[in-house]
Design a protein around this motif. Structure first.
Motif, short mmCIF file in Angstrom:
data_model
loop_
_atom_site.label_atom_id
_atom_site.label_comp_id
_atom_site.label_asym_id
_atom_site.label_seq_id
_atom_site.Cartn_x
_atom_site.Cartn_y
_atom_site.Cartn_z
N ALA A 145 23.24 3.81 62.10
CA ALA A 145 23.35 5.18 62.62
C ALA A 145 23.38 5.16 64.15
CB ALA A 145 22.19 6.02 62.09
N GLU A 146 22.52 4.30 64.74
CA GLU A 146 22.50 4.20 66.19
C GLU A 146 22.96 2.79 66.57
OE1 GLU A 146 19.29 3.99 69.83
OE2 GLU A 146 18.60 4.81 67.91
N GLU A 147 23.92 2.70 67.47
CA GLU A 147 24.48 1.40 67.84
C GLU A 147 23.39 0.42 68.29
OE1 GLU A 147 27.81 1.61 70.65
OE2 GLU A 147 27.44 -0.49 71.11
N ARG A 149 20.79 -0.70 66.79
CA ARG A 149 19.43 -0.52 66.25
C ARG A 149 19.46 -0.51 64.73
NH1 ARG A 149 15.84 -2.01 69.18
NH2 ARG A 149 16.47 -1.72 71.31
N ASP A 151 18.62 0.68 61.08
CA ASP A 151 18.23 1.95 60.44
C ASP A 151 16.88 1.84 59.76
OD1 ASP A 151 20.73 2.81 61.15
OD2 ASP A 151 21.56 2.81 59.11
#
Ligand code: AP5
Ligand code: MG
Ligand code: ZN
Length: 214
Positions: A145-147, A149, A151
């Motif tokens: 979901a976040e580049e 990192r 999930d």
């Protein structure tokens, strides 16, 4: 369940093995993961292995065989295991047969995960792995979901050193020359099954389960 997972680099051996662990709680023995842990810990074995891995070559059999034998003797392997990325050539396959014979164990199946060559490069260049929990992502097919990192745990995602295009080409060549002949090796022993490794991860997993008769 005593299982060997066969398949080219990027075929999804690790991805499917992790799903089998979640469902059945049996250990995955990935020689690649064991070697990468040794490299990270800078053990003598790790220092020896690193140059081979960075070049996409197989690490010498003697190194890998000792590691696998030690692992198979641990208590959690007595009920079953998934061998991922081992054996890698005929010498290793024969050594595994000998090891299992002396431990009184039999392999139930060698399962080949089949993916066409043209899909593998994108899977491998796009792979990212969580440094904390080992969860795998792919920036093209299953991005976080976040580049950068994870999930699941928020850990940092990293790219494997051997997932560079020139090393990948070498790994694919080594696979074709040294590892692909094991498909015939296990076919002759009458324990070979294959699954189509293209499509969604869950769809492939459903096929894996039905092929395993589960
Ligand atoms: P190793 O770690 O075993 O690497 P490998 O065989 O090259 O296989 P990979 O781990 O790259 O691929 P995989 O099939 O596990 O795919 P994954 O699930 O990650 O070996 C590395 C090195 O260590 C070797 O080169 C050698 O030097 C040494 N080594 C290891 N074992 C050895 C041995 N026995 N003897 C000697 N040397 C040894 O998936 C890949 C990517 O695709 C991920 O991003 C994933 O998210 C994505 N993906 C998975 N499934 C799908 C799908 N269905 N659709 C789209 N994307 C997907
Ligand atoms: Mg793997
Ligand atoms: Zn994580």
């Amino acid at each position: 369940m005593k299982l060997v997972l066969l398949g080219a680099p990027g075929a999804g051996k690790g991805t499917q093995a992790k799903k089998l662990i979640e469902k059945f709680g049996i250990p995955q023995i990935s020689t690649g993961d064991l070697l990468r842990a040794a490299v990270a810990a800078e053990t003598e074995l790790g220092v020896q292995a690193k140059s081979f891995m960075d070049q996409g070559e197989l690490v010498p059999d003697s190194v890998v065989l000792g590691m696998v034998e030690e692992r198979l003797n641990q208590d959690d392997c007595q009920q079953g295991y998934i061998l991922d990325g081992f054996p890698r050539n005929t010498v290793q396959a024969e050594a595994l047969d000998d090891m299992l014979q002396s431990l009184g164990m039999d392999l139930d199946m060698a399962l080949s995960v089949d993916v066409p060559l043209e899909d593998l490069m994108k899977r491998l260049t796009g792979r990212r792995t969580c440094r904390e929990c080992g969860q795998m992502y792919n920036i093209y097919f299953s991005p976080p979901a976040e580049e950068g990192r994870c999930d699941k745990c928020g850990g940092e995602l990293f790219q494997r050193d051997d997932d560079r295009e020139e090393t990948i080409s070498k790994r694919l060549e080594v696979y074709n020359r040294q590892t692909a002949p094991l498909i015939d090796y296990y076919r002759e022993k009458d324990i070979l099954k294959s699954v189509n490794g293209t499509g969604g991860i869950d769809e492939i997993f459903a096929n894996v389960l039905s092929t395993l008769g589960l």
